[in-house]
Design a protein around this motif. Structure first.
Motif, PDB file in Angstrom:
ATOM      1  N   SER A   1       0.839  -1.195   0.000  1.00  0.00           N
ATOM      2  CA  SER A   1       0.000   0.000   0.000  1.00  0.00           C
ATOM      3  C   SER A   1       0.877   1.250   0.000  1.00  0.00           C
ATOM      4  O   SER A   1       2.080   1.185   0.277  1.00  0.00           O
ATOM      5  CB  SER A   1      -0.934   0.015   1.215  1.00  0.00           C
ATOM      6  N   SER A   2       0.270   2.377  -0.311  1.00  0.00           N
ATOM      7  CA  SER A   2       1.017   3.628  -0.437  1.00  0.00           C
ATOM      8  C   SER A   2       1.724   4.036   0.849  1.00  0.00           C
ATOM      9  O   SER A   2       2.682   4.798   0.801  1.00  0.00           O
ATOM     10  CB  SER A   2       0.093   4.751  -0.913  1.00  0.00           C
ATOM     11  N   ASP A   3       1.291   3.514   1.991  1.00  0.00           N
ATOM     12  CA  ASP A   3       1.960   3.860   3.249  1.00  0.00           C
ATOM     13  C   ASP A   3       3.011   2.823   3.665  1.00  0.00           C
ATOM     14  O   ASP A   3       3.506   2.850   4.782  1.00  0.00           O
ATOM     15  CB  ASP A   3       0.940   4.080   4.366  1.00  0.00           C
ATOM     16  N   GLN A   4       3.397   1.943   2.748  1.00  0.00           N
ATOM     17  CA  GLN A   4       4.379   0.907   3.061  1.00  0.00           C
ATOM     18  C   GLN A   4       5.707   1.083   2.321  1.00  0.00           C
ATOM     19  O   GLN A   4       6.456   0.138   2.139  1.00  0.00           O
ATOM     20  CB  GLN A   4       3.783  -0.477   2.772  1.00  0.00           C
ATOM     21  N   GLN A   5       6.026   2.306   1.972  1.00  0.00           N
ATOM     22  CA  GLN A   5       7.286   2.590   1.284  1.00  0.00           C
ATOM     23  C   GLN A   5       8.485   2.145   2.119  1.00  0.00           C
ATOM     24  O   GLN A   5       9.462   1.616   1.584  1.00  0.00           O
ATOM     25  CB  GLN A   5       7.387   4.077   0.968  1.00  0.00           C
ATOM     26  N   ALA A   6       8.433   2.335   3.424  1.00  0.00           N
ATOM     27  CA  ALA A   6       9.552   1.944   4.288  1.00  0.00           C
ATOM     28  C   ALA A   6       9.790   0.434   4.232  1.00  0.00           C
ATOM     29  O   ALA A   6      10.946  -0.014   4.246  1.00  0.00           O
ATOM     30  CB  ALA A   6       9.299   2.392   5.726  1.00  0.00           C
ATOM     31  N   LEU A   7       8.714  -0.350   4.143  1.00  0.00           N
ATOM     32  CA  LEU A   7       8.873  -1.808   4.022  1.00  0.00           C
ATOM     33  C   LEU A   7       9.560  -2.160   2.704  1.00  0.00           C
ATOM     34  O   LEU A   7      10.449  -3.007   2.662  1.00  0.00           O
ATOM     35  CB  LEU A   7       7.521  -2.510   4.075  1.00  0.00           C
ATOM     36  N   SER A   8       9.134  -1.515   1.632  1.00  0.00           N
ATOM     37  CA  SER A   8       9.733  -1.760   0.328  1.00  0.00           C
ATOM     38  C   SER A   8      11.226  -1.459   0.368  1.00  0.00           C
ATOM     39  O   SER A   8      12.040  -2.278  -0.067  1.00  0.00           O
ATOM     40  CB  SER A   8       9.062  -0.900  -0.737  1.00  0.00           C
ATOM     41  N   SER A   9      11.582  -0.313   0.895  1.00  0.00           N
ATOM     42  CA  SER A   9      12.992   0.081   0.959  1.00  0.00           C
ATOM     43  C   SER A   9      13.794  -0.862   1.845  1.00  0.00           C
ATOM     44  O   SER A   9      14.926  -1.236   1.509  1.00  0.00           O
ATOM     45  CB  SER A   9      13.116   1.513   1.477  1.00  0.00           C
TER      46      SER A   9
ATOM     47  N   ALA B   1      -8.990  -3.730  -1.347  1.00  0.00           N
ATOM     48  CA  ALA B   1      -9.046  -2.769  -2.456  1.00  0.00           C
ATOM     49  C   ALA B   1      -9.290  -1.322  -2.031  1.00  0.00           C
ATOM     50  O   ALA B   1      -9.110  -0.420  -2.823  1.00  0.00           O
ATOM     51  CB  ALA B   1     -10.112  -3.207  -3.458  1.00  0.00           C
ATOM     52  N   ASP B   2      -9.686  -1.094  -0.792  1.00  0.00           N
ATOM     53  CA  ASP B   2      -9.938   0.277  -0.347  1.00  0.00           C
ATOM     54  C   ASP B   2      -8.647   1.073  -0.151  1.00  0.00           C
ATOM     55  O   ASP B   2      -8.683   2.291  -0.075  1.00  0.00           O
ATOM     56  CB  ASP B   2     -10.735   0.281   0.956  1.00  0.00           C
ATOM     57  N   ASN B   3      -7.507   0.400  -0.049  1.00  0.00           N
ATOM     58  CA  ASN B   3      -6.226   1.077   0.131  1.00  0.00           C
ATOM     59  C   ASN B   3      -5.608   1.406  -1.221  1.00  0.00           C
ATOM     60  O   ASN B   3      -5.835   0.722  -2.207  1.00  0.00           O
ATOM     61  CB  ASN B   3      -5.259   0.185   0.916  1.00  0.00           C
TER      62      ASN B   3
END
Length: 159
Positions: free
Chosen positions: A75-83, A142-144
């Protein structure tokens, strides 16, 4: 004609993608995660998806051998997990990031969609291994909004 690898990468970066974590549990019980943006649907019947694994990844052997794995669309608020999971030697899943799924495979909490897969096939693809999975279960939030990657940067969808 020879393509410059850096120019090719830059041109491919113009294609916006989602960002996923591929997770697995090894036979020894180690839980691993790897950030990818090479995820696509292959077939609806049977339900097949694919992703690509870079051959020089330090966890290549673990992911190449996995018979069960999950794909979590971030989700858009999980950038830190991706990095975090894109970092070298940062592939052990932190317990607070996941919950157990089928076959003990960790499922990323808060992902917009999660696909639990069994290995269907692998194919050589240049410096990557193309991994095709048969989706056995899925979880859809899907709401995220999804995390998007474009032009070498994380992005968010405009409302």
């Amino acid at each position: 004609m020879t393509l410059d690898p850096l120019e090719f990468r830059a041109a491919m970066g113009q294609f916006a993608t989602g960002v996923c974590l591929i997770t697995l549990r090894t036979d020894a019980g180690r839980e691993l995660a790897l950030t990818v943006n090479s995820f696509a649907s292959v077939s609806l019947d049977p339900p097949l998806v694919l992703w690509s694994l870079q051959e020089d990844s330090e966890v290549y052997a673990d992911f190449r051998e996995a018979q069960h794995y999950a794909i979590s669309v971030l989700s858009s608020d999980q950038q830190a997990l991706s990095s975090y999971y894109a970092g070298k030697d940062q592939h052990d899943v932190k317990p607070e990031h996941a919950r157990p799924g089928s076959h003990g495979v960790p499922l990323i909490r808060g992902a917009v969609a999660v696909f639990e897969c069994d290995l269907e096939a692998t194919h050589a693809g240049g410096d990557h291994l193309i991994i095709v999975g048969r989706v056995q279960a899925m979880h859809n939030e899907a709401d995220n909004n999804p995390l998007v990657f474009h032009g070498g940067q994380y992005r968010q969808l405009a409302e």
